[in-house]
Scaffold this motif. Sequence first.
Motif, PDB file in Angstrom:
ATOM      1  N   LYS A 104       0.848  -1.190   0.000  1.00  0.00           N
ATOM      2  CA  LYS A 104       0.000   0.000   0.000  1.00  0.00           C
ATOM      3  C   LYS A 104       0.889   1.247   0.000  1.00  0.00           C
ATOM      4  CE  LYS A 104      -3.735  -2.125   2.731  1.00  0.00           C
ATOM      5  NZ  LYS A 104      -4.505  -2.044   4.011  1.00  0.00           N
ATOM      6  N   GLY A 105       0.364   2.344  -0.500  1.00  0.00           N
ATOM      7  CA  GLY A 105       1.114   3.591  -0.470  1.00  0.00           C
ATOM      8  C   GLY A 105       2.440   3.482  -1.196  1.00  0.00           C
ATOM      9  N   ASP A 106       3.525   3.782  -0.494  1.00  0.00           N
ATOM     10  CA  ASP A 106       4.866   3.750  -1.078  1.00  0.00           C
ATOM     11  C   ASP A 106       5.522   2.367  -1.005  1.00  0.00           C
ATOM     12  OD1 ASP A 106       4.719   6.469  -1.627  1.00  0.00           O
ATOM     13  OD2 ASP A 106       5.593   7.033   0.311  1.00  0.00           O
ATOM     14  N   ASP A 107       4.795   1.378  -0.516  1.00  0.00           N
ATOM     15  CA  ASP A 107       5.389   0.054  -0.318  1.00  0.00           C
ATOM     16  C   ASP A 107       6.029  -0.510  -1.586  1.00  0.00           C
ATOM     17  OD1 ASP A 107       4.538   0.148   2.286  1.00  0.00           O
ATOM     18  OD2 ASP A 107       2.921  -1.310   2.049  1.00  0.00           O
ATOM     19  N   MET A 108       5.350  -0.393  -2.724  1.00  0.00           N
ATOM     20  CA  MET A 108       5.862  -1.000  -3.942  1.00  0.00           C
ATOM     21  C   MET A 108       7.196  -0.389  -4.354  1.00  0.00           C
ATOM     22  SD  MET A 108       5.580  -3.335  -6.191  1.00  0.00           S
ATOM     23  CE  MET A 108       3.882  -3.933  -6.229  1.00  0.00           C
ATOM     24  N   SER A 109       7.302   0.910  -4.295  1.00  0.00           N
ATOM     25  CA  SER A 109       8.559   1.553  -4.681  1.00  0.00           C
ATOM     26  C   SER A 109       9.682   1.169  -3.728  1.00  0.00           C
ATOM     27  CB  SER A 109       8.394   3.074  -4.717  1.00  0.00           C
ATOM     28  OG  SER A 109       8.071   3.589  -3.434  1.00  0.00           O
ATOM     29  N   ILE A 110       9.348   0.962  -2.459  1.00  0.00           N
ATOM     30  CA  ILE A 110      10.348   0.530  -1.481  1.00  0.00           C
ATOM     31  C   ILE A 110      10.792  -0.899  -1.776  1.00  0.00           C
ATOM     32  CG2 ILE A 110      10.738   0.020   0.959  1.00  0.00           C
ATOM     33  CD1 ILE A 110       8.766   2.308   1.597  1.00  0.00           C
ATOM     34  N   LEU A 111       9.828  -1.766  -2.070  1.00  0.00           N
ATOM     35  CA  LEU A 111      10.164  -3.150  -2.400  1.00  0.00           C
ATOM     36  C   LEU A 111      11.053  -3.227  -3.631  1.00  0.00           C
ATOM     37  CD1 LEU A 111       6.729  -4.952  -1.845  1.00  0.00           C
ATOM     38  CD2 LEU A 111       8.808  -5.271  -0.487  1.00  0.00           C
ATOM     39  N   GLU A 112      10.782  -2.393  -4.619  1.00  0.00           N
ATOM     40  CA  GLU A 112      11.561  -2.412  -5.867  1.00  0.00           C
ATOM     41  C   GLU A 112      13.030  -2.099  -5.618  1.00  0.00           C
ATOM     42  OE1 GLU A 112       9.367   0.399  -8.160  1.00  0.00           O
ATOM     43  OE2 GLU A 112       7.952  -1.098  -8.954  1.00  0.00           O
ATOM     44  N   LYS A 113      13.313  -1.320  -4.589  1.00  0.00           N
ATOM     45  CA  LYS A 113      14.691  -0.930  -4.290  1.00  0.00           C
ATOM     46  C   LYS A 113      15.477  -2.017  -3.551  1.00  0.00           C
ATOM     47  CE  LYS A 113      13.431   3.963  -4.067  1.00  0.00           C
ATOM     48  NZ  LYS A 113      13.273   5.153  -3.181  1.00  0.00           N
ATOM     49  N   LEU A 114      14.800  -3.050  -3.089  1.00  0.00           N
ATOM     50  CA  LEU A 114      15.466  -4.112  -2.329  1.00  0.00           C
ATOM     51  C   LEU A 114      16.166  -5.131  -3.226  1.00  0.00           C
ATOM     52  CD1 LEU A 114      12.862  -4.844   0.505  1.00  0.00           C
ATOM     53  CD2 LEU A 114      14.920  -3.412   0.609  1.00  0.00           C
ATOM     54  N   GLY A 115      15.899  -5.084  -4.521  1.00  0.00           N
ATOM     55  CA  GLY A 115      16.555  -6.016  -5.438  1.00  0.00           C
ATOM     56  C   GLY A 115      16.114  -7.450  -5.258  1.00  0.00           C
ATOM     57  N   LEU A 116      14.836  -7.652  -4.953  1.00  0.00           N
ATOM     58  CA  LEU A 116      14.331  -9.004  -4.727  1.00  0.00           C
ATOM     59  C   LEU A 116      14.369  -9.824  -6.007  1.00  0.00           C
ATOM     60  CD1 LEU A 116      11.163  -8.057  -2.627  1.00  0.00           C
ATOM     61  CD2 LEU A 116      13.412  -8.734  -1.770  1.00  0.00           C
ATOM     62  N   THR A 117      14.697 -11.098  -5.870  1.00  0.00           N
ATOM     63  CA  THR A 117      14.709 -11.994  -7.029  1.00  0.00           C
ATOM     64  C   THR A 117      13.569 -12.996  -7.004  1.00  0.00           C
ATOM     65  OG1 THR A 117      16.201 -13.547  -5.903  1.00  0.00           O
ATOM     66  CG2 THR A 117      17.215 -11.824  -7.266  1.00  0.00           C
ATOM     67  N   LYS A 118      13.129 -13.403  -5.790  1.00  0.00           N
ATOM     68  CA  LYS A 118      12.089 -14.434  -5.728  1.00  0.00           C
ATOM     69  C   LYS A 118      11.281 -14.338  -4.447  1.00  0.00           C
ATOM     70  CE  LYS A 118      11.388 -19.348  -6.737  1.00  0.00           C
ATOM     71  NZ  LYS A 118      12.037 -20.597  -7.164  1.00  0.00           N
ATOM     72  N   VAL A 119      10.002 -14.682  -4.569  1.00  0.00           N
ATOM     73  CA  VAL A 119       9.090 -14.743  -3.434  1.00  0.00           C
ATOM     74  C   VAL A 119       8.532 -16.158  -3.332  1.00  0.00           C
ATOM     75  CG1 VAL A 119       6.834 -14.015  -2.576  1.00  0.00           C
ATOM     76  CG2 VAL A 119       8.421 -12.314  -3.463  1.00  0.00           C
ATOM     77  N   TYR A 120       8.542 -16.709  -2.123  1.00  0.00           N
ATOM     78  CA  TYR A 120       7.975 -18.036  -1.854  1.00  0.00           C
ATOM     79  C   TYR A 120       6.722 -17.846  -1.012  1.00  0.00           C
ATOM     80  CZ  TYR A 120      12.677 -19.508  -3.166  1.00  0.00           C
ATOM     81  OH  TYR A 120      13.863 -19.688  -3.830  1.00  0.00           O
ATOM     82  N   ASP A 121       5.599 -18.271  -1.539  1.00  0.00           N
ATOM     83  CA  ASP A 121       4.304 -18.131  -0.887  1.00  0.00           C
ATOM     84  C   ASP A 121       3.916 -19.477  -0.293  1.00  0.00           C
ATOM     85  OD1 ASP A 121       1.656 -17.700  -0.194  1.00  0.00           O
ATOM     86  OD2 ASP A 121       1.163 -16.615  -2.038  1.00  0.00           O
ATOM     87  N   LEU A 122       3.834 -19.551   1.026  1.00  0.00           N
ATOM     88  CA  LEU A 122       3.596 -20.813   1.720  1.00  0.00           C
ATOM     89  C   LEU A 122       2.119 -21.084   1.983  1.00  0.00           C
ATOM     90  CD1 LEU A 122       6.510 -20.577   4.337  1.00  0.00           C
ATOM     91  CD2 LEU A 122       6.579 -21.289   1.929  1.00  0.00           C
ATOM     92  N   ARG A 123       1.243 -20.319   1.367  1.00  0.00           N
ATOM     93  CA  ARG A 123      -0.193 -20.418   1.629  1.00  0.00           C
ATOM     94  C   ARG A 123      -0.889 -21.435   0.729  1.00  0.00           C
ATOM     95  NH1 ARG A 123      -2.141 -14.475   0.731  1.00  0.00           N
ATOM     96  NH2 ARG A 123      -0.746 -14.735  -1.080  1.00  0.00           N
ATOM     97  N   THR A 124      -2.082 -21.785   1.139  1.00  0.00           N
ATOM     98  CA  THR A 124      -2.934 -22.661   0.346  1.00  0.00           C
ATOM     99  C   THR A 124      -3.700 -21.835  -0.691  1.00  0.00           C
ATOM    100  OG1 THR A 124      -4.761 -22.400   1.900  1.00  0.00           O
ATOM    101  CG2 THR A 124      -3.228 -24.234   2.289  1.00  0.00           C
ATOM    102  N   GLU A 125      -4.341 -22.503  -1.631  1.00  0.00           N
ATOM    103  CA  GLU A 125      -5.080 -21.806  -2.679  1.00  0.00           C
ATOM    104  C   GLU A 125      -6.175 -20.890  -2.135  1.00  0.00           C
ATOM    105  OE1 GLU A 125      -6.486 -24.367  -5.723  1.00  0.00           O
ATOM    106  OE2 GLU A 125      -4.486 -25.012  -6.360  1.00  0.00           O
ATOM    107  N   PRO A 126      -6.990 -21.330  -1.163  1.00  0.00           N
ATOM    108  CA  PRO A 126      -8.020 -20.425  -0.628  1.00  0.00           C
ATOM    109  C   PRO A 126      -7.426 -19.170   0.011  1.00  0.00           C
ATOM    110  CG  PRO A 126      -8.529 -22.692  -0.053  1.00  0.00           C
ATOM    111  CD  PRO A 126      -7.149 -22.699  -0.619  1.00  0.00           C
ATOM    112  N   GLU A 127      -6.302 -19.306   0.702  1.00  0.00           N
ATOM    113  CA  GLU A 127      -5.654 -18.148   1.303  1.00  0.00           C
ATOM    114  C   GLU A 127      -5.183 -17.174   0.227  1.00  0.00           C
ATOM    115  OE1 GLU A 127      -3.066 -19.133   5.029  1.00  0.00           O
ATOM    116  OE2 GLU A 127      -2.939 -20.853   3.664  1.00  0.00           O
TER     117      GLU A 127
END
Length: 310
Positions: free
Chosen positions: A103-126
């Motif tokens: 939310k807000g400025d979060d996306m621009s902050i995330l972009e600066k972290l140089g992330l390569t991959k996200v692992y989502d440990l949730r189930t399909e309904p979640e």
Amino acid sequence: MSRSTRTCSLRSAAAIALTSSFLITGFGASIAHAEPAPSAPQFGSLDFGSSNFGSAEQTPDAPRLTGIDNFRDVAGTGAGYSGTLGLPVNKGVFYRANAITPKGDDMSILEKLGLTKVYDLRTEPEIASKPDVLPDGVAYENIPILSGNIAEMVAKIKSPEDSRSMMQDMNRAFVTGATERAGFAQLLTGLAETEGAQVFHCTAGKDRTGWTSFLLLSIAGVDRSVIMNDYLLTNEYTAEGMKATRAGIAASLGEQMAVNMEPLLGVEASYLDAGLAQLDQTYGSVDRYLTEGLGLSPATVMTLKAKLLG
């Protein structure tokens, strides 16, 4: 269906809906106890033979994010955590989080972290309820870690102790459950084999995510008391969100229901302690859990240790 039965069903459904965004869904339907096996290599005490091993300069602290309130660096803040030989755990390598909903400025902050991959440990309904929104170019992998039916479990809660027992049992299942162990094995292998900064998360970023963080910090040689304090930080990071959810439960279902379900919204030391006691009983050490319980190779564990301390 009688009026009373229908009212009870509606109350249970509403309770589940109100708490779903904060609950970890990793409960094991069956818990098996294995006999201790022969010793395995002790990765937590490995000596790399270099007094200069580790980073001289640490990455800045993970940012506090508006829409991802439990986003943080596995390595801690400030000077960070100390691991094997007193070496600092490297920042900017592994991040932990709740659902990635910037939310807000979060996306621009995330972009600066140089992330390569996200692992989502949730189930399909979640995931359907709160899908991740990621910066461009960040790879995504879903590794659902769940056995059991969260709706059925929540519907059976009649007291705060029922909630605490549920949380303790699911942490034990991180050790004994086949589905859980397979998921953690896949996740840790991915973290070892993928380059760059990576994030792992579940819905609330506290239980499946908390157990993963425990494993990584254990591999790095961080003291268990420090790991416990890190685990409990969820209650600080998500305090406002927990307060809002509790208020919603109380307003819709009454104060007693809010009291009964309050232990589900955050973490308590007894939750992680239950998993640790099960690990010690079943495997005797984190090292044996990693190699025998999760089936990780020594090379994979060494790679993770090198990333954390190298």
